[in-house]
Write an enzyme that holds these catalytic residues in place. Structure first.
Site: not given
Ligand code: UD1
Length: 421
Positions: A22-23, A117, A122, A308, A400
């Protein structure tokens, strides 16, 4: 609203087919915006999230067609609109990845700030900083991001991420593929889905080196071309079924699972006393009736233990002999499954980002409520291992991210069915 009803206690024997990730699929779909030629994705998971991403892309002018089997064709001959409204972005964070590709191709875009979620704050600050580094001018107003490319378009840059964010790494890769010159991402996330996106963008004509390592170099191109790309297997679906077999007991092969993508999980499962080994075209997982040993884990960016899979691993540890400490370091609010697992008889105490799980000899079925995608599937795992009936409510979270969950599990002997009201 649908619910899932499980009669626990059945062993899982047989084969479970692992779907495309999915991701990965969601970001690959966004890559369709980068070319006026068709992008064909195979091994696509059929999920509510991918349908949802399809709706957003269709609104932007992309022709989205689901082909036979697990195929999807996306054709952005022209971009009709560069506006991604709140209603189509709030439900799923991955939709935010359309921003950079739209700005790279059309020069500007207005995209709602994302939802997803409810597992933590985030923010998208790292995404926006990276787009700014590529030259985009960004303004935030009324919950929307307005971004505009400078005259002459986006230009490659050096971007050092303060945290190895998966989303920010992917968003930068997508955008930089249509920017002039070279972009270097330092402290990039290393998840297998990033390597998958890198392979797709390279096939489309950008040159992406180092995807899957901490330094990624991208040579952008003025035009990219349409190609066919196979979505990598879902390592989180893999962990989920592996942990289901471990919790319920049994012996199953996960077809299409990639051993190398889940090494931290296999190590933790071995420590707990579960067999996990590479098998023909997949991974075999087996557990006899012995009591599990407790294992401590801490979630980390890849190649560490995936956040995850944390909820699913906690479900397993509720049945271990001894106490397991589970530390969540990626998201600040990701223990919502703990009180629901407690309804089945689990003994869990949460202190900040640590959950102390004291193993119990057995769980007993109960009605529970799904709160987010991975949390809900941890309740299914616990239900499979529990005595009696477990009813998981609010299963739209499961839909989802898990394709044909009941069919895949009942195909291996689980007594699980969906009931619609
Ligand atoms: C992706 C995955 C999710 C997984 C996560 C970590 C998808 C659709 N989702 O989410 O299933 O749990 O990676 O492996 O691929 N953060 C910031 N600022 C930003 C971006 C992120 O502070 O601009 C923080 C987030 O709040 C979080 C952490 O970084 O605490 C990890 O986020 P990130 O690695 O970006 O995860 P996602 O891409 O949202």
């Amino acid at each position: 609203m649908d619910r899932i009803v499980i009669q626990g206690g059945a062993r899982l024997e047989g084969r479970i087919a692992i779907s495309g990730a999915k991701n990965s699929a969601l970001k690959l779909m966004a890559a369709a915006l980068l070319t006026d030629e068709p992008l064909t994705l195979t091994n696509m998971p059929r999920l509510a999230d991918s349908r949802f991403m399809g709706h957003l892309l269709a609104r932007l002018g992309v022709r989205v067609e689901e082909g036979p089997g697990a195929q999807m064709q996306l054709h952005a001959a022209e971009i009709g609109d560069t506006f991604a409204p709140y209603d189509l972005v709030r439900k799923m964070r991955a939709t935010f990845n359309v921003l950079g590709p739209l700005v790279a191709r059309e020069g500007q875009a207005r995209v709602s700030l994302p939802g997803g979620c409810a597992i933590g704050a985030r923010p998208v600050d790292l995404h926006l900083r990276a787009l700014e580094a590529l030259g985009a001018e960004i303004e935030l107003s009324e919950g929307y991001v307005d971004a505009r490319a400078p005259k002459g378009g986006l230009v490659g840059a050096e971007i050092d991420l303060p945290f190895a964010s998966v989303g920010a790494t992917e968003h930068t890769m997508l955008t930089a593929s249509l920017a002039r010159g070279e972009t270097v991402i330092e402290n990039a996330a290393r998840e297998p889905e990033i390597a998958d996106l890198g392979a797709c963008l390279t096939a489309m004509g950008a040159v992406v080196e180092g995807a899957g390592t901490s330094t990624i170099r991208i040579q952008g191109r003025e035009r990219l071309k349409g190609i066919t790309h196979r979505v990598v297997g879902d390592r989180i679906e893999t962990t989920t079924y592996a942990l289901a077999v471990a919790a319920a007991g049994g012996d199953a092969v996960l077809d299409g699972a990639v051993w190398a993508h889940n090494k931290a999980l296999w190590a933790a499962m071995h420590e707990a006393g579960v067999t996990a080994e590479p098998a023909d075209e997949g991974v075999r997982v087996a557990r006899n009736g012995d009591r599990l040993d407790s294992v401590d884990i801490e979630t980390q960016p890849f190649p560490g233990f995936p956040t995850d899979a944390q909820a699913q691993f906690m479900a397993l540890m509720t049945l271990a002999a001894g106490t397991s400490v589970i530390r969540e370091t990626i998201f600040e609010n990701r223990f919502m499954h703990a009180p629901e697992l407690a309804r089945l008889g689990a003994d869990i105490t949460v202190h900040g980002n640590e959950a102390i799980v004291r193993g119990v000899a057995r769980l007993k079925g109960a009605p529970v409520m799904a709160t987010d995608l991975r949390a809900s599937v941890s309740l299914v795992i616990a239900g499979l291992a529990a005595e009696g009936e477990t009813v998981v409510n609010r299963v739209y979270h499961l839909d989802r991210g898990f394709e044909r969950l009941e069919a895949k599990l009942s195909g291996c002997g689980a007594r699980i069915e969906r009931q619609s009201e």
